[in-house]
Design a protein around this motif. Structure first.
Motif, PDB file in Angstrom:
ATOM      1  N   ILE A  54       0.718  -1.105   0.000  1.00 30.35           N
ATOM      2  CA  ILE A  54      -0.133   0.013  -0.019  1.00 30.35           C
ATOM      3  C   ILE A  54       0.910   1.069   0.129  1.00 30.35           C
ATOM      4  O   ILE A  54       0.216   2.467   0.136  1.00 30.35           O
ATOM      5  N   GLY A  55       2.200   1.127  -0.150  1.00 28.90           N
ATOM      6  CA  GLY A  55       2.917   2.046  -0.395  1.00 28.90           C
ATOM      7  C   GLY A  55       3.880   2.625   0.770  1.00 28.90           C
ATOM      8  O   GLY A  55       4.351   3.754   0.894  1.00 28.90           O
ATOM      9  N   VAL A  56       3.733   1.897   1.874  1.00 32.04           N
ATOM     10  CA  VAL A  56       4.587   2.159   3.065  1.00 32.04           C
ATOM     11  C   VAL A  56       5.830   1.624   3.135  1.00 32.04           C
ATOM     12  O   VAL A  56       6.019   0.121   3.467  1.00 32.04           O
ATOM     13  N   ASN A  57       6.754   2.035   2.587  1.00 33.25           N
ATOM     14  CA  ASN A  57       8.253   1.456   2.340  1.00 33.25           C
ATOM     15  C   ASN A  57       8.710   1.160   3.917  1.00 33.25           C
ATOM     16  O   ASN A  57       8.575   1.868   4.694  1.00 33.25           O
ATOM     17  N   ASP A  58      10.079   0.659   3.999  1.00 37.15           N
ATOM     18  CA  ASP A  58      10.599   0.695   5.176  1.00 37.15           C
ATOM     19  C   ASP A  58      11.209   1.787   5.551  1.00 37.15           C
ATOM     20  O   ASP A  58      11.410   1.885   6.754  1.00 37.15           O
ATOM     21  N   HIS A  59      11.684   2.849   5.007  1.00 35.70           N
ATOM     22  CA  HIS A  59      12.016   4.137   5.300  1.00 35.70           C
ATOM     23  C   HIS A  59      10.835   4.812   5.947  1.00 35.70           C
ATOM     24  O   HIS A  59      10.929   5.452   7.290  1.00 35.70           O
ATOM     25  N   MET A  60       9.597   4.948   5.576  1.00 38.35           N
ATOM     26  CA  MET A  60       8.492   5.353   6.021  1.00 38.35           C
ATOM     27  C   MET A  60       8.060   4.775   7.601  1.00 38.35           C
ATOM     28  O   MET A  60       7.748   5.445   8.211  1.00 38.35           O
ATOM     29  N   TYR A  61       8.105   3.381   7.350  1.00 47.28           N
ATOM     30  CA  TYR A  61       7.716   2.686   8.651  1.00 47.28           C
ATOM     31  C   TYR A  61       8.789   2.928   9.714  1.00 47.28           C
ATOM     32  O   TYR A  61       8.346   3.310  10.844  1.00 47.28           O
TER      33      TYR A  61
END
Length: 226
Positions: free
Chosen positions: A78-85
């Motif tokens: 859904i577009g939440v990559n590791d950096h954002m998480y």
């Protein structure tokens, strides 16, 4: 054998006690189902501690649900990559974690240092406060210190997979072997407080007064005297 007990048998044992204990207490000891408020003894420290604790703990719980229950692949889809998480879990999560820790510290200090509050408190009340303080503290240490010193560790590939395995009755204790001790301590303390939950004031969490918003008004009439 010890690893199997801690990460397979112990969690299920705690959950079983949690469920059976609540049923037993609700059926046989409803009159003690209360938060046992001590607001009339001391209000200021209770107010600030309670506000900070509840302001922080709700986002923290939501973060745990997402981090443990939602696979990393689903978030990526859904577009939440590791950096954002990472930003959300470490930085934003740390802010709410510290807010929760400050609130819990104020509540625990109040219960121990205020003589009248301490006299009103039972042994389980003090134990719950100390346990919650320790759990939140270890959670902050794991998030801030362990993530900084062990950046290669990814709890979503170990702890989260182990946790979801428990939910579907396919736990793998081996996943917890190389988990840093701070995370392990945080989890074990959390499991322990789950097992004693039904026998403490924590049961008041389930007594949300939703009917308050729909109940009828209480009408007061002045009594006329001759």
């Amino acid at each position: 054998m010890i690893n199997q007990f801690i990460w397979v048998i112990f969690p299920y044992l705690c959950v079983a006690i949690f469920i059976v204990g609540h049923i037993f207490r609700f059926k046989y000891d409803q009159f003690s189902w209360t938060a046992k408020s001590s607001e009339f003894i001391e209000k200021k420290q209770l107010m600030w501690g309670s506000i900070l604790f509840h302001l922080g703990i709700i986002p923290v719980i939501f973060g745990h649900i997402v981090g443990l229950g939602v696979p990393a692949e689903w978030l990526s889809a859904i577009g939440v990559n590791d950096h954002m998480y990472h930003i959300g879990a470490v930085y934003i999560g740390s802010i709410f974690g510290i807010v929760t820790l400050i609130g819990m510290f104020l509540l625990t200090a109040r219960r121990i240092t205020k003589e009248n509050v301490r006299r009103l408190s039972s042994a389980s009340d003090i134990l719950v406060n100390l346990l919650l303080l320790a759990i939140v503290f270890m959670g902050c240490v794991a998030t801030l210190w362990t993530n900084a010193t062990t950046p290669e560790f990814d709890y979503r590939q170990t702890i989260s997979v182990w946790f979801r395995g428990l939910l579907i009755f396919k736990p793998d204790a081996a996943l917890m072997t190389h988990v840093p001790w701070t995370f392990k301590a945080h989890i074990i303390l959390g499991l322990f407080i789950t097992s004693i939950w039904p026998f403490t004031r924590l049961v008041h969490v389930w007594s949300v007064p939703l009917n308050y918003f729909s109940r009828s008004y209480i009408i007061y009439r002045k009594h006329k005297t001759n």
